[in-house]
Motif scaffolding. Structure first.
Motif, PDB file in Angstrom:
ATOM      1  N   TYR A  40     -23.922  14.742 -13.499  1.00 40.25           N
ATOM      2  CA  TYR A  40     -25.131  15.501 -13.219  1.00 40.25           C
ATOM      3  C   TYR A  40     -24.971  16.934 -13.718  1.00 40.25           C
ATOM      4  O   TYR A  40     -23.860  17.407 -13.920  1.00 40.25           O
ATOM      5  CB  TYR A  40     -25.462  15.462 -11.722  1.00 40.25           C
ATOM      6  CG  TYR A  40     -24.460  16.170 -10.841  1.00 40.25           C
ATOM      7  CD1 TYR A  40     -24.648  17.489 -10.459  1.00 40.25           C
ATOM      8  CD2 TYR A  40     -23.316  15.519 -10.383  1.00 40.25           C
ATOM      9  CE1 TYR A  40     -23.738  18.148  -9.654  1.00 40.25           C
ATOM     10  CE2 TYR A  40     -22.399  16.170  -9.579  1.00 40.25           C
ATOM     11  CZ  TYR A  40     -22.613  17.478  -9.213  1.00 40.25           C
ATOM     12  OH  TYR A  40     -21.706  18.127  -8.417  1.00 40.25           O
ATOM     13  N   ALA A  51     -34.199   1.368  -6.748  1.00 44.80           N
ATOM     14  CA  ALA A  51     -34.206   1.997  -8.071  1.00 44.80           C
ATOM     15  C   ALA A  51     -35.177   3.174  -8.099  1.00 44.80           C
ATOM     16  O   ALA A  51     -34.865   4.223  -8.670  1.00 44.80           O
ATOM     17  CB  ALA A  51     -34.568   0.973  -9.141  1.00 44.80           C
ATOM     18  N   ASN A  52     -36.329   3.013  -7.460  1.00 47.24           N
ATOM     19  CA  ASN A  52     -37.319   4.086  -7.406  1.00 47.24           C
ATOM     20  C   ASN A  52     -36.748   5.302  -6.663  1.00 47.24           C
ATOM     21  O   ASN A  52     -36.863   6.436  -7.121  1.00 47.24           O
ATOM     22  CB  ASN A  52     -38.592   3.573  -6.722  1.00 47.24           C
ATOM     23  CG  ASN A  52     -39.757   4.501  -6.916  1.00 47.24           C
ATOM     24  OD1 ASN A  52     -39.725   5.403  -7.742  1.00 47.24           O
ATOM     25  ND2 ASN A  52     -40.802   4.280  -6.140  1.00 47.24           N
ATOM     26  N   PHE A 105     -31.751  11.060  -8.686  1.00 46.23           N
ATOM     27  CA  PHE A 105     -31.052  11.466  -9.905  1.00 46.23           C
ATOM     28  C   PHE A 105     -31.851  12.488 -10.702  1.00 46.23           C
ATOM     29  O   PHE A 105     -31.275  13.284 -11.430  1.00 46.23           O
ATOM     30  CB  PHE A 105     -30.692  10.256 -10.759  1.00 46.23           C
ATOM     31  CG  PHE A 105     -29.628   9.394 -10.116  1.00 46.23           C
ATOM     32  CD1 PHE A 105     -28.580   9.968  -9.424  1.00 46.23           C
ATOM     33  CD2 PHE A 105     -29.694   8.026 -10.191  1.00 46.23           C
ATOM     34  CE1 PHE A 105     -27.601   9.195  -8.826  1.00 46.23           C
ATOM     35  CE2 PHE A 105     -28.715   7.238  -9.599  1.00 46.23           C
ATOM     36  CZ  PHE A 105     -27.668   7.819  -8.906  1.00 46.23           C
ATOM     37  N   SER A 106     -33.157  12.489 -10.535  1.00 49.33           N
ATOM     38  CA  SER A 106     -33.972  13.534 -11.143  1.00 49.33           C
ATOM     39  C   SER A 106     -33.633  14.880 -10.509  1.00 49.33           C
ATOM     40  O   SER A 106     -33.489  15.890 -11.202  1.00 49.33           O
ATOM     41  CB  SER A 106     -35.456  13.203 -10.974  1.00 49.33           C
ATOM     42  OG  SER A 106     -36.243  14.236 -11.484  1.00 49.33           O
ATOM     43  N   PRO A 112     -27.956   8.685 -16.952  1.00 46.06           N
ATOM     44  CA  PRO A 112     -28.006   7.327 -16.406  1.00 46.06           C
ATOM     45  C   PRO A 112     -26.637   6.885 -15.876  1.00 46.06           C
ATOM     46  O   PRO A 112     -25.600   7.183 -16.464  1.00 46.06           O
ATOM     47  CB  PRO A 112     -28.417   6.474 -17.613  1.00 46.06           C
ATOM     48  CG  PRO A 112     -29.150   7.425 -18.508  1.00 46.06           C
ATOM     49  CD  PRO A 112     -28.454   8.751 -18.325  1.00 46.06           C
ATOM     50  N   SER A 113     -26.676   6.211 -14.745  1.00 47.33           N
ATOM     51  CA  SER A 113     -25.447   5.706 -14.144  1.00 47.33           C
ATOM     52  C   SER A 113     -24.902   4.544 -14.957  1.00 47.33           C
ATOM     53  O   SER A 113     -25.650   3.829 -15.620  1.00 47.33           O
ATOM     54  CB  SER A 113     -25.710   5.225 -12.718  1.00 47.33           C
ATOM     55  OG  SER A 113     -26.090   6.294 -11.900  1.00 47.33           O
ATOM     56  N   ASN A 131     -33.981   6.909  -8.771  1.00 45.85           N
ATOM     57  CA  ASN A 131     -34.540   7.692  -9.882  1.00 45.85           C
ATOM     58  C   ASN A 131     -34.983   9.078  -9.422  1.00 45.85           C
ATOM     59  O   ASN A 131     -34.732  10.074 -10.105  1.00 45.85           O
ATOM     60  CB  ASN A 131     -35.700   6.944 -10.543  1.00 45.85           C
ATOM     61  CG  ASN A 131     -35.231   5.786 -11.386  1.00 45.85           C
ATOM     62  OD1 ASN A 131     -34.083   5.755 -11.825  1.00 45.85           O
ATOM     63  ND2 ASN A 131     -36.095   4.820 -11.600  1.00 45.85           N
ATOM     64  N   ARG A 132     -35.632   9.149  -8.264  1.00 43.93           N
ATOM     65  CA  ARG A 132     -36.039  10.459  -7.723  1.00 43.93           C
ATOM     66  C   ARG A 132     -34.819  11.307  -7.380  1.00 43.93           C
ATOM     67  O   ARG A 132     -34.781  12.502  -7.673  1.00 43.93           O
ATOM     68  CB  ARG A 132     -36.934  10.272  -6.502  1.00 43.93           C
ATOM     69  CG  ARG A 132     -38.327   9.769  -6.837  1.00 43.93           C
ATOM     70  CD  ARG A 132     -39.307   9.917  -5.679  1.00 43.93           C
ATOM     71  NE  ARG A 132     -38.809   9.397  -4.417  1.00 43.93           N
ATOM     72  CZ  ARG A 132     -39.067   8.171  -3.938  1.00 43.93           C
ATOM     73  NH1 ARG A 132     -39.823   7.349  -4.638  1.00 43.93           N
ATOM     74  NH2 ARG A 132     -38.588   7.789  -2.786  1.00 43.93           N
ATOM     75  N   CYS A 144     -21.865   8.441 -12.318  1.00 43.58           N
ATOM     76  CA  CYS A 144     -22.862   9.218 -13.040  1.00 43.58           C
ATOM     77  C   CYS A 144     -22.415  10.671 -13.105  1.00 43.58           C
ATOM     78  O   CYS A 144     -21.606  11.121 -12.302  1.00 43.58           O
ATOM     79  CB  CYS A 144     -24.252   9.104 -12.415  1.00 43.58           C
ATOM     80  SG  CYS A 144     -24.480  10.057 -10.918  1.00 43.58           S
TER      81      CYS A 144
END
Length: 133
Positions: free
Chosen positions: A110, A63-64, A70-71, A77-78, A67-68, A108
């Motif tokens: 983007y 998840a971490n 997807f940033s 959010p997926s 998150n990076r 997701c």
């Protein structure tokens, strides 16, 4: 006989050279005859690898990293494509065919200024997904 042996050797070399290197994801390329306009704009569909999951959710480390990622993609959010689906209790059916775990498939969108090819390859390079498109 020699001609058959040479043909077989060429076939084996072709297969080995076209296969991905062990532990390395293949790169996504648009299928022949397709363009970016044939895809839903700025939308990714991907399947998280079993190793990146903890139960029905991505593990903390996955998840971490997601998150990076997807940033970077400036992603919304997926969402799970099959939210009611539970992972199969067994991995194969009675005939030995592998069962697909639909609970790990996400979508997701983007907004980053990236082509679909670049966005998919960024996701594949993370090592967190079995496939992305």
């Amino acid at each position: 006989m020699r001609k058959c042996l040479v043909s077989l050797l060429v076939l084996i070399c072709t297969v080995l050279l076209s296969a991905p290197v062990l532990g390395q994801q293949e790169r996504f390329v648009l299928p022949s005859g397709c363009t970016e306009q044939d895809f839903v704009p700025k939308t990714l569909i991907y399947k998280l690898s079993a190793a990146s999951m903890q139960g029905r959710q991505p593990s903390a480390w996955a998840a971490n990293r997601l998150n990076r990622l997807f940033s970077t993609l400036q992603a919304a959010p997926s969402r799970r494509l099959f939210p009611q689906h539970e992972p199969p209790r067994v991995t194969t059916d009675a005939q030995g065919h592998s069962l697909t775990d639909l609970s790990r498939i996400y979508e997701c969108t983007y907004t980053a200024n990236l082509s679909i090819t670049d966005a998919v390859n960024l996701l594949l390079a993370s090592g967190l997904v079995d496939y992305a498109q």
